[in-house]
Design an enzyme around this catalytic site. Sequence first.
Site, mmCIF file in Angstrom:
data_model
loop_
_atom_site.group_PDB
_atom_site.id
_atom_site.type_symbol
_atom_site.label_atom_id
_atom_site.label_comp_id
_atom_site.label_asym_id
_atom_site.label_seq_id
_atom_site.Cartn_x
_atom_site.Cartn_y
_atom_site.Cartn_z
ATOM 1 N N GLU A 1 4.302 -9.050 15.036
ATOM 2 C CA GLU A 1 3.671 -9.431 16.291
ATOM 3 C C GLU A 1 3.676 -10.952 16.446
ATOM 4 O OE1 GLU A 1 0.260 -6.713 16.048
ATOM 5 O OE2 GLU A 1 0.019 -7.185 18.178
ATOM 6 N N ARG B 1 0.824 -1.216 0.000
ATOM 7 C CA ARG B 1 0.000 0.000 0.000
ATOM 8 C C ARG B 1 0.857 1.264 0.000
ATOM 9 N NH1 ARG B 1 -2.857 -3.810 2.879
ATOM 10 N NH2 ARG B 1 -1.659 -3.330 4.748
HETATM 11 P P1 AMP Z 1 4.649 -2.608 11.487
HETATM 12 O O1 AMP Z 1 5.851 -3.203 10.825
HETATM 13 O O2 AMP Z 1 4.232 -3.382 12.716
HETATM 14 O O3 AMP Z 1 4.813 -1.136 11.757
HETATM 15 O O4 AMP Z 1 3.429 -2.779 10.502
HETATM 16 C C1 AMP Z 1 3.251 -1.917 9.441
HETATM 17 C C2 AMP Z 1 2.808 -2.639 8.207
HETATM 18 O O5 AMP Z 1 1.775 -3.574 8.473
HETATM 19 C C3 AMP Z 1 2.265 -1.652 7.206
HETATM 20 O O6 AMP Z 1 2.763 -2.010 5.918
HETATM 21 C C4 AMP Z 1 0.757 -1.803 7.297
HETATM 22 O O7 AMP Z 1 0.178 -1.813 6.016
HETATM 23 C C5 AMP Z 1 0.517 -3.131 8.016
HETATM 24 N N1 AMP Z 1 -0.341 -3.004 9.207
HETATM 25 C C6 AMP Z 1 -0.004 -3.314 10.486
HETATM 26 N N2 AMP Z 1 -1.017 -3.147 11.336
HETATM 27 C C7 AMP Z 1 -2.053 -2.661 10.596
HETATM 28 C C8 AMP Z 1 -3.398 -2.236 10.907
HETATM 29 N N3 AMP Z 1 -3.891 -2.277 12.154
HETATM 30 N N4 AMP Z 1 -4.163 -1.779 9.886
HETATM 31 C C9 AMP Z 1 -3.690 -1.732 8.628
HETATM 32 N N5 AMP Z 1 -2.435 -2.115 8.272
HETATM 33 C C10 AMP Z 1 -1.614 -2.570 9.240
#
Ligand code: AMP
Length: 180
Positions: free
Chosen positions: A100, A63
């Site tokens: 996670e 995205r």
């Molecule tokens: P992180 O690496 O944990 O910061 O996760 C970010 C990535 O995971 C991004 O590319 C987001 O598109 C996706 N992502 C993680 N959590 C969500 C959420 N609650 N809603 C939408 N996309 C998420």
Amino acid sequence: MSYDECYVKSVVRTIHDWPEPGIAFRDVTPIFKDPKALRMVSDALTTRYIDSGITHIACIDARGFLLGSIMAYALNLPLVLVRKKGKLPGETICQDYTLEYGTSTVEMQIDAVSEGDNVLIFDDLIATGGTVLAAATLIRKLGAQIYEAAALIDLPDLNGSTRISEADIPVFTLLAYEGL
Ligand code: AMP
């Protein structure tokens, strides 16, 4: 068109318990169906970086590609891709990171950026910050410096933006949602 945070927030859709129970998925796809919201976020992001001195936009699979492309076009800058493992041809470097649940890997082509480049990292959302930090590791390994990490949405309760700031990378987001 001036940026209206309430309007953009009203367009983002929250889908509870997806992709797993307990997750509130912040779905940005309605922004791309709403030309007014798309123009607001594109203009806000583009304006921020007009005189920044960034040389490249590194956008994250998948995205992040959408608004990253618009910014690169508007700012007349090169766009480089940070992709999930196995999607990019040619010589690449990769970086594992912790999600996670489990691990994932991002990859860049070795000629994407190099020494002297000043790179903006862009993704749609920052949750734990793991994806942006893995992208930052790759960009630094290739010899470039990071100007900032930007995203449409921050989930501050997951501490990602704090972790990224602690890695000496400024963070900019347009919207924040409290909670997980
Ligand atoms: P992180 O690496 O944990 O910061 O996760 C970010 C990535 O995971 C991004 O590319 C987001 O598109 C996706 N992502 C993680 N959590 C969500 C959420 N609650 N809603 C939408 N996309 C998420």
